[in-house]
Design a protein around this motif. Structure first.
Motif, PDB file in Angstrom:
ATOM      1  N   ARG A   1     139.733 105.065  40.894  1.00 50.55           N
ATOM      2  CA  ARG A   1     140.104 105.314  39.457  1.00 50.55           C
ATOM      3  C   ARG A   1     138.753 105.395  38.731  1.00 50.55           C
ATOM      4  O   ARG A   1     137.724 105.003  39.199  1.00 50.55           O
ATOM      5  N   SER A   2     138.594 105.906  37.498  1.00 51.46           N
ATOM      6  CA  SER A   2     137.474 105.824  36.550  1.00 51.46           C
ATOM      7  C   SER A   2     137.091 104.294  36.224  1.00 51.46           C
ATOM      8  O   SER A   2     138.069 103.677  36.286  1.00 51.46           O
ATOM      9  N   PRO A   3     135.776 104.095  36.183  1.00 58.39           N
ATOM     10  CA  PRO A   3     135.289 102.758  35.692  1.00 58.39           C
ATOM     11  C   PRO A   3     135.812 102.180  34.641  1.00 58.39           C
ATOM     12  O   PRO A   3     136.411 102.991  33.656  1.00 58.39           O
ATOM     13  N   VAL A   4     136.111 101.048  34.735  1.00 57.54           N
ATOM     14  CA  VAL A   4     136.994 100.367  33.625  1.00 57.54           C
ATOM     15  C   VAL A   4     135.889  99.448  32.852  1.00 57.54           C
ATOM     16  O   VAL A   4     134.849  98.872  33.551  1.00 57.54           O
ATOM     17  N   GLY A   5     135.620  99.513  31.567  1.00 56.44           N
ATOM     18  CA  GLY A   5     134.597  98.876  30.896  1.00 56.44           C
ATOM     19  C   GLY A   5     134.746  97.459  30.915  1.00 56.44           C
ATOM     20  O   GLY A   5     135.796  96.808  31.149  1.00 56.44           O
ATOM     21  N   ALA A   6     133.591  96.464  30.680  1.00 62.84           N
ATOM     22  CA  ALA A   6     133.685  94.990  30.749  1.00 62.84           C
ATOM     23  C   ALA A   6     134.314  94.549  29.552  1.00 62.84           C
ATOM     24  O   ALA A   6     134.138  95.206  28.343  1.00 62.84           O
ATOM     25  N   LEU A   7     135.119  93.493  29.537  1.00 60.48           N
ATOM     26  CA  LEU A   7     135.715  92.668  28.514  1.00 60.48           C
ATOM     27  C   LEU A   7     134.481  92.431  27.425  1.00 60.48           C
ATOM     28  O   LEU A   7     134.836  92.531  26.277  1.00 60.48           O
ATOM     29  N   GLN A   8     133.643  92.019  27.930  1.00 60.51           N
ATOM     30  CA  GLN A   8     132.355  91.465  27.223  1.00 60.51           C
ATOM     31  C   GLN A   8     132.209  92.716  26.077  1.00 60.51           C
ATOM     32  O   GLN A   8     131.696  92.262  25.036  1.00 60.51           O
ATOM     33  N   GLY A   9     132.361  93.957  26.323  1.00 60.75           N
ATOM     34  CA  GLY A   9     132.011  94.881  25.541  1.00 60.75           C
ATOM     35  C   GLY A   9     133.124  95.062  24.128  1.00 60.75           C
ATOM     36  O   GLY A   9     132.894  95.578  23.147  1.00 60.75           O
TER      37      GLY A   9
ATOM     38  N   VAL B   1     133.194  86.128  25.175  1.00 59.13           N
ATOM     39  CA  VAL B   1     133.210  86.320  26.551  1.00 59.13           C
ATOM     40  C   VAL B   1     131.737  86.016  27.193  1.00 59.13           C
ATOM     41  O   VAL B   1     130.671  86.718  27.009  1.00 59.13           O
ATOM     42  N   ILE B   2     131.809  85.389  28.423  1.00 58.58           N
ATOM     43  CA  ILE B   2     130.598  85.349  29.127  1.00 58.58           C
ATOM     44  C   ILE B   2     130.720  85.964  30.368  1.00 58.58           C
ATOM     45  O   ILE B   2     131.889  85.879  31.288  1.00 58.58           O
ATOM     46  N   TYR B   3     129.801  87.037  30.525  1.00 56.15           N
ATOM     47  CA  TYR B   3     129.776  88.045  31.526  1.00 56.15           C
ATOM     48  C   TYR B   3     129.141  87.434  32.663  1.00 56.15           C
ATOM     49  O   TYR B   3     127.920  87.019  32.712  1.00 56.15           O
ATOM     50  N   LEU B   4     129.519  87.580  33.887  1.00 60.26           N
ATOM     51  CA  LEU B   4     129.016  87.365  35.190  1.00 60.26           C
ATOM     52  C   LEU B   4     129.024  88.244  36.166  1.00 60.26           C
ATOM     53  O   LEU B   4     130.140  88.963  36.618  1.00 60.26           O
ATOM     54  N   GLY B   5     127.822  88.764  36.629  1.00 61.27           N
ATOM     55  CA  GLY B   5     127.398  90.029  37.376  1.00 61.27           C
ATOM     56  C   GLY B   5     126.674  89.569  38.569  1.00 61.27           C
ATOM     57  O   GLY B   5     125.902  88.747  38.434  1.00 61.27           O
TER      58      GLY B   5
END
Length: 169
Positions: free
Chosen positions: A131-139, A145-149
């Motif tokens: 599928r197409s990329p799903v944007g991050a919740l942090q956006g 939101v604390i984003y962990l990558g």
């Protein structure tokens, strides 16, 4: 890169570089515990190492059901509501589902109303075959939101490179 590819709002002062996702989650768990959070909802079919990291910091990790639309967040407003929720919204492990857009909006709304935090583990967020990329919740809400990558899968696991994008507070 994070803004362009994952839709994040990231500035240099909000990025914490760490040795992979495990260390990033350990740092987040310690901060949550120090802030007085006692309970974190985690995806029922998630990584055991995530629950262990939370428990090691003294946090209760309570299971959150997962179905074909991702994490079922309907129980977050119960009386024993958690102070945070840990999600893999782009690619839930091991089921592989993405968090449905209605549930994305609902969890962000929950965090705003409760003054709670969402810990977004962007597990396999950079890989899309079906599928197409799903944007991050942090956006959607950089204040809750604390984003962990991590670059462990795209570069090399031995590199141990990860990052957190944290709210100003």
């Amino acid at each position: 890169y994070l803004a362009r590819v994952r839709g994040l709002r990231a500035r240099a002062d909000n990025v914490v570089v760490c040795s992979g996702a495990a260390e990033g989650l350990q740092l987040v768990a310690a901060v949550l515990a120090k802030a007085g959070v006692t309970t974190v909802a985690v995806e029922e079919f998630g990584l055991q190492t995530q629950r262990e990291a939370l428990q090691k910091a003294g946090l209760d990790a309570v299971p959150n059901p997962v179905d074909g639309d991702g994490a079922d967040l309907s129980t977050l407003d119960d009386a024993s509501a958690p102070g945070a929720v840990l999600l893999t919204p782009s690619h839930q492990f091991p089921l592989g589902v993405a968090l449905h857009s209605d549930r994305r909006a609902a969890v962000v709304d929950w965090a705003r109303r409760r003054g709670a935090l969402i810990v977004e583990d962007d597990y396999d967020g950079e890989f899309r075959y079906d599928r197409s990329p799903v944007g991050a919740l942090q956006g959607l809400d950089h204040d809750h939101v604390i984003y962990l990558g991590t670059a462990s899968k795209s570069l090399a696991p031995g590199l141990r490179l990860g990052w957190l994008v944290v709210p100003d507070h």
